[in-house]
Design an enzyme around this catalytic site. Structure first.
Site, PDB file in Angstrom:
ATOM      1  N   LYS A  18      20.490  15.591  74.357  1.00  0.00           N
ATOM      2  CA  LYS A  18      21.499  14.565  74.659  1.00  0.00           C
ATOM      3  C   LYS A  18      22.726  15.171  75.339  1.00  0.00           C
ATOM      4  CE  LYS A  18      21.339  13.536  70.256  1.00  0.00           C
ATOM      5  NZ  LYS A  18      20.113  14.192  69.778  1.00  0.00           N
ATOM      6  N   GLY A  42      24.742  19.050  67.283  1.00  0.00           N
ATOM      7  CA  GLY A  42      25.002  20.260  68.062  1.00  0.00           C
ATOM      8  C   GLY A  42      24.503  20.002  69.465  1.00  0.00           C
ATOM      9  N   HIS A  43      25.396  19.603  70.357  1.00  0.00           N
ATOM     10  CA  HIS A  43      24.966  19.228  71.701  1.00  0.00           C
ATOM     11  C   HIS A  43      25.276  20.360  72.681  1.00  0.00           C
ATOM     12  CE1 HIS A  43      25.041  14.695  70.512  1.00  0.00           C
ATOM     13  NE2 HIS A  43      24.196  15.417  69.807  1.00  0.00           N
TER      14      HIS A  43
END
Ligand code: IMO
Ligand code: MG
Length: 423
Positions: A18, A42-43
């Site tokens: 994402k 956690g992107h």
């Protein structure tokens, strides 16, 4: 004319990519908003040879002139947020100029984290495999009407209310026979609360309404994945928020009629971190191979992710719930070397075939696979539809037909540039 709010949602068990996609799309949206979850997310973003992981900060942060909204449905840990802001500042960006925070977002206290650990320790075999960021206990207090919100930090009796909630948590920890330091993390937390006061704290629903009325489109960034939704995921092995499209409306204070596109992200295979059912999980060398090629280790906890083939039954279920208009396929390049590629197209439950996710997904499910010839070609350098091998296009076409939604973006590597748009 009023703009719409488009949404990016993970359709599997999280970690679909994402962050990368929001970063790619953010250039087209003046504002990016998180509407649920917290630092359990956690992107990962990769650009200009650099890598970055955001947790509570929306992934639009690195786009010039962007407004990044931390919405009402989010749970915010001031300490992690302050650390994240320091990392952003080190990249030459002033977080206070780009982030606004909803006064209605709930605060994660140090004791929420302790409770998360205590509940997991007490759960034995029923462990959720939580990220231990205090997410579940914070949402529990929100629904139980005990929580503290970001707007509360401006009230004169904030410290008293903090002490009251902390005392409540201590009683719960005592009941669980969990050992703790009564002042655990408190000084640091209070300092981080002071740091929060330097930000623009907003009434999120009016803020969002005004942006849209001014014709400024917003991109809502989902955290976790639809199979981790508290209502529709693999309960109880889920997170504690609404990760599906309904969460956008309740998390931002937005009417459903103002939602535009729903971008649904999925990996060309499947992963899951933490406990819970995973029908297509592979325990053999193919699973290990996917883990190595895909670098499938958690961005938040570093835990190895469980890996398996694409589960189209589960994907069709989340596409339905989320009303996905555009599919985004990630990490196809990780399947480059495979002779054959499999996708689960039905479940066998009690000897009967079904294409629906059963009530209890932890029951014995035998995945039924459709096999595809591999393309055995390096996809990573390809930047246009024309360069894609036929076998790969056939695989994508099969997925589109099965799900009834077009794949409009294909990602072939972590970098911003490794992206093919098909419209
Ligand atoms: P992003 O946004 C993958 C999982 C945890 C655990 C369960 C509950 O990076 O995709 P929690 O800490 O929320 O109480 O944990 O949900 N989980 C995630 N898995 N990606 C995430 O976020 C996740 N956030 C939570 O591993 O099984
Ligand atoms: Mg993640």
């Amino acid at each position: 004319m009023s703009s719409k709010l488009d949404v990016v949602l993970g359709l599997q068990w999280g970690d679909e990519g994402k962050g990368k996609i929001v970063d790619v799309l953010a250039g087209r949206y003046p504002a990016v908003a998180r509407f649920q979850g917290g630092p359990n997310a956690g992107h990962s973003l990769h650009f200009d040879g650099k890598s970055f992981v955001v947790r509570s900060i929306p992934s639009g942060i690195f786009r010039d002139g962007s407004v990044n909204i931390i919405g009402s449905g989010v749970v915010l840990d001031p300490v992690t947020f302050k650390e994240e802001c320091a990392n952003v500042a080190a990249m030459g960006i002033e977080p206070k100029e780009r982030i606004v925070i909803s006064k209605k977002a709930h605060l994660i206290l140090p004791t929420h984290r302790l409770l998360d650990a205590a509940y997991e320790a007490a759960a034995g075999k029923g462990k959720i495999g939580s990220t231990l960021k205090g997410i579940g206990p914070t949402y529990t207090d929100k629904v139980g009407r005990h929580g503290l919100r970001v707007g509360d930090i401006l009230t004169p009796d904030f410290k008293d209310r903090f002490a009251k909630l902390k005392a409540r948590h201590h009683r719960l920890l005592d009941d669980l026979h969990y050992e703790y330091d009564p002042c655990h993390g408190e000084a640091e937390w209070m300092e981080a609360v002071d740091f929060l006061k330097e930000f623009e704290l907003v009434d999120c629903e009016y803020f969002v309404d005004n942006l849209l009325k001014e014709g400024k489109a917003i991109l809502a960034e989902g955290a976790q994945g639809s199979m981790l939704d508290v209502d529709f995921g693999s309960y109880p092995f889920v997170t504690s928020s609404s990760t599906t499209v309904g969460g956008v409306c309740t998390g931002l204070g937005l009417a459903p009629s103002r939602v535009g596109k729903v971008f649904g992200i999925f990996k060309a295979y499947c992963t899951r971190v933490g406990s819970g059912p995973f029908p297509t999980e592979l325990f053999d060398e193919t699973g290990e191979r996917l883990r190595q090629i895909g670098h499938e280790y958690g961005a938040v906890t570093g835990r190895p992710r469980r890996c398996g083939w694409l589960d189209l039954v589960a994907l069709k279920y989340t596409v339905m719930i989320d009303g996905v208009t555009d599919l985004i396929m990630m990490k196809s390049d990780c399947l480059d070397g495979f002779e054959t590629i499999k996708a689960c197209t039905a479940y066998k439950v009690d000897g009967k075939l079904t294409d629906q996710v059963p009530f209890d997904i932890s029951t014995e499910i035998e995945p039924v696979y459709t096999e595809f010839p591999g393309w055995k070609k390096d996809l990573t350098g390809i930047r246009s539809e024309d360069g894609l091998p036929k076998e790969f296009k056939d695989y994508v076409k099969f997925i589109e037909d099965y799900l009834g939604v077009p794949v409009t973006i294909i990602s072939l590597g972590p970098d911003r540039e490794a992206t093919i748009e098909r419209v």
